[in-house]
Design a protein around this motif. Structure first.
Motif, PDB file in Angstrom:
ATOM      1  N   PRO A  47       1.094  -1.275   0.028  1.00 18.17           N
ATOM      2  CA  PRO A  47      -0.182   0.113  -0.041  1.00 18.17           C
ATOM      3  C   PRO A  47       0.844   1.327   0.114  1.00 18.17           C
ATOM      4  O   PRO A  47       2.214   1.066   0.365  1.00 18.17           O
ATOM      5  N   GLN A  48       0.113   2.382  -0.417  1.00 15.90           N
ATOM      6  CA  GLN A  48       1.037   3.659  -0.646  1.00 15.90           C
ATOM      7  C   GLN A  48       2.058   4.082   0.551  1.00 15.90           C
ATOM      8  O   GLN A  48       3.355   4.160   0.225  1.00 15.90           O
ATOM      9  N   PRO A  49       1.605   3.820   1.886  1.00 11.34           N
ATOM     10  CA  PRO A  49       2.491   4.348   2.823  1.00 11.34           C
ATOM     11  C   PRO A  49       3.842   3.394   2.891  1.00 11.34           C
ATOM     12  O   PRO A  49       5.162   3.726   3.426  1.00 11.34           O
ATOM     13  N   ILE A  50       3.785   2.115   2.666  1.00  7.99           N
ATOM     14  CA  ILE A  50       4.753   1.113   2.441  1.00  7.99           C
ATOM     15  C   ILE A  50       5.889   1.435   1.618  1.00  7.99           C
ATOM     16  O   ILE A  50       6.970   0.698   1.531  1.00  7.99           O
ATOM     17  N   GLN A  51       5.537   2.260   0.539  1.00  5.53           N
ATOM     18  CA  GLN A  51       6.386   2.245  -0.858  1.00  5.53           C
ATOM     19  C   GLN A  51       7.849   2.736  -0.473  1.00  5.53           C
ATOM     20  O   GLN A  51       8.255   2.631  -1.330  1.00  5.53           O
ATOM     21  N   SER A  52       7.625   3.720   0.760  1.00  2.00           N
ATOM     22  CA  SER A  52       9.049   4.186   0.639  1.00  2.00           C
ATOM     23  C   SER A  52      10.086   3.286   1.479  1.00  2.00           C
ATOM     24  O   SER A  52      11.250   3.367   1.309  1.00  2.00           O
ATOM     25  N   VAL A  53       9.455   2.217   2.084  1.00  2.00           N
ATOM     26  CA  VAL A  53      10.290   1.278   2.664  1.00  2.00           C
ATOM     27  C   VAL A  53      10.549   0.130   1.712  1.00  2.00           C
ATOM     28  O   VAL A  53      11.682  -0.526   1.632  1.00  2.00           O
ATOM     29  N   ALA A  54       9.599  -0.409   1.019  1.00  2.00           N
ATOM     30  CA  ALA A  54       9.713  -1.351  -0.019  1.00  2.00           C
ATOM     31  C   ALA A  54       8.982  -1.122  -1.150  1.00  2.00           C
ATOM     32  O   ALA A  54       7.769  -0.919  -1.109  1.00  2.00           O
ATOM     33  N   TYR A  55       9.547  -1.165  -2.374  1.00  2.00           N
ATOM     34  CA  TYR A  55       8.786  -0.976  -3.459  1.00  2.00           C
ATOM     35  C   TYR A  55       9.093  -1.929  -4.617  1.00  2.00           C
ATOM     36  O   TYR A  55      10.405  -2.212  -4.938  1.00  2.00           O
ATOM     37  N   PHE A  56       7.996  -2.867  -5.197  1.00  2.00           N
ATOM     38  CA  PHE A  56       8.185  -3.745  -6.149  1.00  2.00           C
ATOM     39  C   PHE A  56       8.145  -3.363  -7.502  1.00  2.00           C
ATOM     40  O   PHE A  56       6.841  -3.215  -7.834  1.00  2.00           O
ATOM     41  N   PRO A  57       9.048  -3.079  -8.270  1.00  2.00           N
ATOM     42  CA  PRO A  57       8.738  -2.639  -9.800  1.00  2.00           C
ATOM     43  C   PRO A  57       8.159  -4.020 -10.436  1.00  2.00           C
ATOM     44  O   PRO A  57       8.213  -5.034 -10.222  1.00  2.00           O
ATOM     45  N   SER A  58       7.374  -3.643 -11.494  1.00  2.00           N
ATOM     46  CA  SER A  58       6.816  -4.323 -12.290  1.00  2.00           C
ATOM     47  C   SER A  58       7.570  -5.009 -13.092  1.00  2.00           C
ATOM     48  O   SER A  58       8.713  -4.368 -13.249  1.00  2.00           O
ATOM     49  N   PRO A  59       7.256  -6.107 -13.689  1.00  2.00           N
ATOM     50  CA  PRO A  59       8.411  -6.897 -14.811  1.00  2.00           C
ATOM     51  C   PRO A  59       8.762  -5.510 -16.011  1.00  2.00           C
ATOM     52  O   PRO A  59      10.237  -5.392 -16.207  1.00  2.00           O
ATOM     53  N   ALA A  60       7.964  -4.870 -16.409  1.00  2.00           N
ATOM     54  CA  ALA A  60       8.210  -3.786 -17.332  1.00  2.00           C
ATOM     55  C   ALA A  60       9.081  -2.632 -16.828  1.00  2.00           C
ATOM     56  O   ALA A  60       9.842  -2.288 -17.292  1.00  2.00           O
ATOM     57  N   GLN A  61       8.690  -2.286 -15.757  1.00  2.00           N
ATOM     58  CA  GLN A  61       9.726  -1.213 -14.824  1.00  2.00           C
ATOM     59  C   GLN A  61      10.850  -2.037 -14.444  1.00  2.00           C
ATOM     60  O   GLN A  61      11.963  -1.085 -14.645  1.00  2.00           O
ATOM     61  N   MET A  62      10.846  -3.003 -14.296  1.00  2.00           N
ATOM     62  CA  MET A  62      12.209  -3.549 -13.795  1.00  2.00           C
ATOM     63  C   MET A  62      13.264  -3.696 -15.156  1.00  2.00           C
ATOM     64  O   MET A  62      14.446  -3.351 -15.071  1.00  2.00           O
ATOM     65  N   ARG A  63      12.560  -4.034 -16.242  1.00  2.00           N
ATOM     66  CA  ARG A  63      13.303  -3.977 -17.456  1.00  2.00           C
ATOM     67  C   ARG A  63      14.110  -2.621 -17.534  1.00  2.00           C
ATOM     68  O   ARG A  63      15.297  -2.521 -18.101  1.00  2.00           O
ATOM     69  N   LEU A  64      13.008  -1.515 -17.561  1.00  2.00           N
ATOM     70  CA  LEU A  64      13.487  -0.176 -17.863  1.00  2.00           C
ATOM     71  C   LEU A  64      14.881   0.240 -16.858  1.00  2.00           C
ATOM     72  O   LEU A  64      15.601   0.706 -17.250  1.00  2.00           O
ATOM     73  N   LEU A  65      14.421  -0.177 -15.644  1.00  2.00           N
ATOM     74  CA  LEU A  65      15.614   0.267 -14.674  1.00  2.00           C
ATOM     75  C   LEU A  65      17.125  -0.538 -14.677  1.00  2.00           C
ATOM     76  O   LEU A  65      17.742   0.183 -14.755  1.00  2.00           O
ATOM     77  N   VAL A  66      16.720  -1.587 -15.301  1.00  2.00           N
ATOM     78  CA  VAL A  66      18.061  -2.605 -15.552  1.00  2.00           C
ATOM     79  C   VAL A  66      18.821  -2.209 -16.848  1.00  2.00           C
ATOM     80  O   VAL A  66      19.946  -1.582 -16.759  1.00  2.00           O
ATOM     81  N   GLU A  67      18.005  -1.703 -17.794  1.00  2.00           N
ATOM     82  CA  GLU A  67      18.570  -1.174 -18.947  1.00  2.00           C
ATOM     83  C   GLU A  67      19.124   0.302 -18.695  1.00  2.00           C
ATOM     84  O   GLU A  67      20.228   0.419 -19.350  1.00  2.00           O
ATOM     85  N   ASP A  68      18.384   0.958 -18.074  1.00  2.00           N
ATOM     86  CA  ASP A  68      19.076   2.377 -17.749  1.00  2.00           C
ATOM     87  C   ASP A  68      20.206   2.314 -17.075  1.00  2.00           C
ATOM     88  O   ASP A  68      21.102   3.188 -17.083  1.00  2.00           O
ATOM     89  N   ALA A  69      20.713   1.244 -16.183  1.00  2.00           N
ATOM     90  CA  ALA A  69      21.709   1.259 -15.608  1.00  2.00           C
ATOM     91  C   ALA A  69      22.950   0.475 -16.426  1.00  2.00           C
ATOM     92  O   ALA A  69      24.017   0.289 -15.862  1.00  2.00           O
ATOM     93  N   GLY A  70      22.667   0.345 -17.647  1.00  2.00           N
ATOM     94  CA  GLY A  70      23.990  -0.291 -18.577  1.00  2.00           C
ATOM     95  C   GLY A  70      23.937  -1.675 -18.729  1.00  2.00           C
ATOM     96  O   GLY A  70      24.824  -2.276 -18.804  1.00  2.00           O
ATOM     97  N   PHE A  71      22.561  -2.185 -18.491  1.00  2.00           N
ATOM     98  CA  PHE A  71      22.561  -3.698 -18.869  1.00  2.00           C
ATOM     99  C   PHE A  71      21.647  -4.087 -19.828  1.00  2.00           C
ATOM    100  O   PHE A  71      20.796  -3.397 -20.268  1.00  2.00           O
ATOM    101  N   LEU A  72      21.744  -5.313 -20.497  1.00  2.00           N
ATOM    102  CA  LEU A  72      20.746  -5.697 -21.504  1.00  2.00           C
ATOM    103  C   LEU A  72      20.103  -6.766 -21.022  1.00  2.00           C
ATOM    104  O   LEU A  72      20.617  -7.948 -20.530  1.00  2.00           O
TER     105      LEU A  72
END
Ligand SMILES: C[S@@+](CC[C@H](N)C(=O)[O-])C[C@H]1O[C@@H](n2cnc3c(N)ncnc32)[C@H](O)[C@@H]1O
Length: 213
Positions: free
Chosen positions: A161-186
């Motif tokens: 839930p919203q208040p927990i998101q600063s403690v733990a946030y689970f990126p969706s698979p699509a967000q995860m792909r973007l995060l990882v690729e933005d950091a210099g990975f394929l």
């Protein structure tokens, strides 16, 4: 020295794990929730012939010590910010190099490992800072394998839930792909973890990538 950014309240999270360390190893918890992703990661490391590995957010060290025992690599680092979890880990293996550090600032040399793996811990990290640190400690072409819950599933949504998101946030698979690729990975592979129980009960996703620059 400037501090690496960490997710808000992360020190509270990791001190919470100090208390949970004792129940964490219960066989049922391990078998249902944590063992299948570990099996998948060991299989990836074995097939790629990887010899230097860091398990980040290693908890009580089950995966890192299995890697040590089953693959007998050159070096395995088990890294966690919770001293309580690492105490359990140290009792498990004297051959793993246990490191009490934050994922965002692991203190290993540049290019120190050929694989960074992380199971059920990435949601606690500052994603961009941790991925930059994984990129730094990986040799060029190094393997990144991360497992985390898929927030698109009904159960996982309850975990953030919203208040927990600063403690733990689970990126969706699509967000995860973007995060990882933005950091210099394929990203080379992304799919649900294979389990002996219906995926809806523990809906986690494996993302595999290679360092490309
Ligand atoms: C659910 S446990 C997972 C442990 C292990 N990877 C497993 O699959 O059994 C999450 C772990 O992440 C660690 N953790 C949370 N935030 C961290 C951070 N910023 N850096 C390093 N470890 C962290 C916690 O201390 C805890 O041991």
């Amino acid at each position: 020295m400037p501090q690496a950014p960490t997710r808000a309240f992360n020190s509270l999270v990791t001190s919470g794990w100090n208390r949970l360390a004792r129940v964490y190893n219960a066989p049922l918890v391990q078998r249902v929730a944590y063992q299948p992703p570990q099996d998948e990661i060991i299989d990836q490391l074995r097939r790629a012939g990887i010899r230097r590995i860091a398990d980040v957010g290693c908890g009580t060290g089950i995966l890192a010590s299995r890697i040590q025992r089953e693959l007998v690599p050159e070096v395995v680092y088990g890294c966690d910010a919770s001293i309580g979890m690492l105490q359990q880990a140290k009792a498990r293996s004297a051959e793993v190099d246990w490191i009490n550090r934050q994922a965002e600032d692991l203190g290993l040399p540049d290019g120190a490992v050929d694989a960074v793996v992380s199971t059920h811990a990435f949601h606690f990290f500052d994603h961009a800072a941790a991925l930059a640190e994984f990129h730094r400690i990986l040799a060029p072409g190094g393997l990144l394998a991360i497992v985390l819950n898929n927030p698109r599933s009904r159960f996982a949504r309850l975990l953030q839930p919203q208040p927990i998101q600063s403690v733990a946030y689970f990126p969706s698979p699509a967000q995860m792909r973007l995060l990882v690729e933005d950091a210099g990975f394929l990203v080379t592979e992304q799919r649900p973890v294979r389990r002996p129980i219906p995926a809806i009960l523990v809906p986690d996703v494996l993302t595999i990538a290679r360092r490309v620059d």
